[in-house]
Design a protein around this motif. Structure first.
Motif, mmCIF file in Angstrom:
data_model
loop_
_atom_site.group_PDB
_atom_site.id
_atom_site.type_symbol
_atom_site.label_atom_id
_atom_site.label_comp_id
_atom_site.label_asym_id
_atom_site.label_seq_id
_atom_site.Cartn_x
_atom_site.Cartn_y
_atom_site.Cartn_z
ATOM 1 N N GLY A 196 0.838 -1.191 0.000
ATOM 2 C CA GLY A 196 0.000 0.000 0.000
ATOM 3 C C GLY A 196 0.875 1.244 0.000
ATOM 4 N N ILE A 197 0.247 2.400 0.188
ATOM 5 C CA ILE A 197 1.017 3.650 0.278
ATOM 6 C C ILE A 197 1.577 3.712 1.701
ATOM 7 C CG2 ILE A 197 0.945 6.164 0.053
ATOM 8 C CD1 ILE A 197 -1.716 5.744 -1.559
ATOM 9 N N LEU A 198 2.895 3.763 1.834
ATOM 10 C CA LEU A 198 3.500 3.686 3.165
ATOM 11 C C LEU A 198 3.237 4.957 3.965
ATOM 12 C CD1 LEU A 198 6.773 1.857 2.170
ATOM 13 C CD2 LEU A 198 4.993 0.981 3.706
ATOM 14 N N VAL A 199 2.734 4.780 5.188
ATOM 15 C CA VAL A 199 2.432 5.929 6.060
ATOM 16 C C VAL A 199 2.995 5.674 7.452
ATOM 17 C CG1 VAL A 199 0.323 6.691 4.879
ATOM 18 C CG2 VAL A 199 0.150 4.949 6.668
ATOM 19 N N ASP A 200 3.281 6.780 8.167
ATOM 20 C CA ASP A 200 3.724 6.647 9.565
ATOM 21 C C ASP A 200 2.495 6.611 10.478
ATOM 22 O OD1 ASP A 200 2.811 9.238 9.854
ATOM 23 O OD2 ASP A 200 4.794 10.163 9.870
ATOM 24 N N GLN A 220 0.937 9.984 7.589
ATOM 25 C CA GLN A 220 1.667 10.841 6.647
ATOM 26 C C GLN A 220 2.492 9.958 5.716
ATOM 27 O OE1 GLN A 220 3.581 14.397 7.928
ATOM 28 N NE2 GLN A 220 4.032 14.738 5.770
ATOM 29 N N THR A 221 2.495 10.306 4.439
ATOM 30 C CA THR A 221 3.270 9.545 3.455
ATOM 31 C C THR A 221 4.714 10.054 3.450
ATOM 32 O OG1 THR A 221 2.949 11.073 1.620
ATOM 33 C CG2 THR A 221 1.194 9.448 1.983
ATOM 34 N N SER A 222 5.476 9.592 2.477
ATOM 35 C CA SER A 222 6.887 10.007 2.389
ATOM 36 C C SER A 222 7.022 11.431 1.847
ATOM 37 C CB SER A 222 7.662 9.034 1.492
ATOM 38 O OG SER A 222 7.033 8.947 0.226
ATOM 39 N N ALA A 223 5.936 12.041 1.375
ATOM 40 C CA ALA A 223 6.008 13.419 0.837
ATOM 41 C C ALA A 223 5.401 14.399 1.832
ATOM 42 C CB ALA A 223 5.264 13.507 -0.492
ATOM 43 N N PRO A 224 5.969 15.617 1.934
ATOM 44 C CA PRO A 224 5.409 16.600 2.866
ATOM 45 C C PRO A 224 3.987 16.986 2.470
ATOM 46 C CG PRO A 224 7.255 17.531 1.589
ATOM 47 C CD PRO A 224 7.150 16.105 1.209
ATOM 48 N N ASN A 225 3.127 17.151 3.479
ATOM 49 C CA ASN A 225 1.735 17.583 3.289
ATOM 50 C C ASN A 225 0.870 16.594 2.505
ATOM 51 O OD1 ASN A 225 2.063 20.023 4.690
ATOM 52 N ND2 ASN A 225 3.099 20.898 2.900
#
Ligand code: FAD
Length: 444
Positions: A256-260, A264-269
């Motif tokens: 999936g889209i990796l999130v913390d 939040q993804t690896s890109a800001p905002n």
């Protein structure tokens, strides 16, 4: 703030409504490729069955969106430039954002079998899937095969059987949903399938899909060497996150889209939530990619808070696992952790009605007696009560003494607490329980 949300499913819409409540001045744009308005995906089957119309599965009236200043864009987002904070749409339009939420959901897995692109072969996840299935099963389908015996596989079987179509389900396991359900629960669901004349081929997998001269499915061949005639084939082998946009934007993805923990993804905002997100870290007993209605709503609400207050981001906490479903006429609820096979240092108490379709299983620790999970079939229990018992690690003796408190609606549902406690006392005499009598009669 201009918040752009890609996807108007339960996750995107919950996030939008949370932000609207917390930040009345925010500009919010919801983009979705599938439908102009949000609808309930789990209710798609009822539209096929004719029990509901499409407009009945839209939880909000069409005027609701404008009234709440939620801008709807019916388009596919094809590009994402996180450096300049823009999203490109297939219409040619470009949307600038301050914050972006990807709530792109998932799509049905199709597998790689030869013939999976034939007419009459499909998954069942989206509105176009519903339209396709309605069209392709309207006439000339006497037999259908469903691959996969999970929740969507059984839904498909129920839908097809209601139209008088003979259904065979191919199931890789040796019993129904063998990786999830203990044998007693699986046997009860099997009785439902048998009662509705659904044929289950266990230990059988799809090998090849055979076409007729018009390019429509005619039969399937299985790994056990059988050829089963069918004019429609449903692929219910799970779903996979929609990652196209995240990948186009260069975000880190895995399944999936990796999130913390703050989604939040690896890109800001840029945030991701719901079916499409994959938690980088998760607690024991939890899963990285959660593809449930309830967890989509939870994640949507959590990320909504963070979007409004980045200085104090709210971590996603899953809480107690729970799920519910219906196998034809049989209701199923599960809370906490109930493994399909026994686990060391844990007892599993299972009560079944001798003649009716009703089962209750409580798992608990052998040392502290703390409850760890519950399965119920054909009974309905209160979510809040069980969540509190599991959270507190309440001893099974205390739970059983107060079992009446978890009865969803004692006025309308049969009460089996007395026989359940008697059965427990017989099996675990060393922990014998005295049922605390509640208002009302016990019927057996
Ligand atoms: C038949 C069926 C029955 C189910 N029953 C249950 C149930 O009983 N209980 C339960 O807990 N769960 C159930 N689920 C699962 C549940 O529906 C999902 O977990 C939930 O809908 C996920 O919500 P979401 O908002 O994350 O994604 P979705 O509901 O998938 O919404 C995402 C939306 O984003 C759109 N999108 C994707 N990419 C783009 C793009 N690039 N541009 C524009 N739009 C895009 C998609 O088209 C879609 O409309 C069921 C699922 C199915 C298919």
């Amino acid at each position: 703030m201009h918040l752009v949300i890609i996807g108007n499913g339960i996750t995107g819409v919950t996030a939008a409504l949370t932000v609207r409540r917390l930040q009345p001045g925010a500009r919010i744009t919801l983009v979705s490729a599938e439908s102009a308005h949000h609808f309930s995906r789990p209710a798609l089957m009822y539209v096929y069955l004719g029990d509901m119309r499409y407009q009945d599965i839209k939880p909000y009236e069409d005027w609701f969106w404008a009234e709440n200043r939620l801008e709807l864009v019916h388009a596919t987002a094809t590009g994402l430039d996180a450096a300049v904070q823009t999203v490109q749409l297939d219409s040619g339009a470009v949307l600038s954002y301050d914050k972006l939420l990807l709530a792109t959901g998932s799509r049905g897995r199709r597998g790689t079998w030869p013939g999976s692109e034939l007419t009459g072969v499909q998954t069942f996840v989206t509105l176009p899937d519903l339209e396709l299935m309605t069209r392709d099963t309207r006439q000339g389908v006497r037999e259908a095969v469903v691959v996969g015996g999970g929740l969507i596989g059984v839904e498909l079987a129920e839908m097809l059987a209601a139209k008088g179509i003979r259904v065979t389900i191919l199931i890789r396991d040796t019993r129904y949903w063998g990786s999830v359900l203990p044998p007693e629960e699986a046997a009860l669901v099997q009785r439902q399938l048998d009662a509705h004349h659904i044929v289950c081929r266990y230990g059988a997998e799809l090998q090849e899909i055979v076409a007729d001269e018009t390019g429509r499915v005619r039969a399937v061949r299985t790994t056990t060497g059988q050829e089963l005639p069918c004019q429609w084939l449903g692929l219910a082998i799970g779903v996979e996150p929609n990652l196209d946009l995240a990948r186009a934007g260069g975000l880190e993805t895995d399944k999936g889209i990796l999130v913390d923990a703050h989604l939040q993804t690896s890109a800001p905002n840029v945030y991701a939530a719901g079916d499409c997100a994959q938690l980088r870290e998760f607690a024991r007993g939890e899963v990285a990619v959660e593809q449930l209605w309830y967890t989509g709503r939870q994640q949507g609400e959590t990320v909504g808070h963070t979007l409004c207050n980045a200085a104090a981001p709210r971590p996603y906490r899953r809480g107690q696992w729970f799920n519910s479903a219906k196998f034809f006429d049989l209701e199923y609820q599960t809370y906490g952790r109930v493994p399909a096979e026994p686990v060391p240092h844990e007892h599993s108490f299972c009560w079944q009605h001798p003649t009716r379709e009703a089962l209750l299983r409580i798992n608990f620790r052998a040392d502290t007696l703390a409850v760890t999970g519950l399965n119920v079939l054909g009974l309905r229990q209160r979510h809040d009560t069980w969540a509190a018992w599991l959270r507190a690690g309440t001893p099974v003796t205390e739970v059983l003494a107060n079992l009446g408190a978890a009865n969803f609606d004692p006025e309308f549902f049969r009460q089996y607490e007395k026989v359940i406690v008697a059965s427990f006392n017989q099996r675990f005499p060393q922990h014998a329980v005295q049922l605390r009598r509640r208002k009302g009669l016990f019927r057996v």
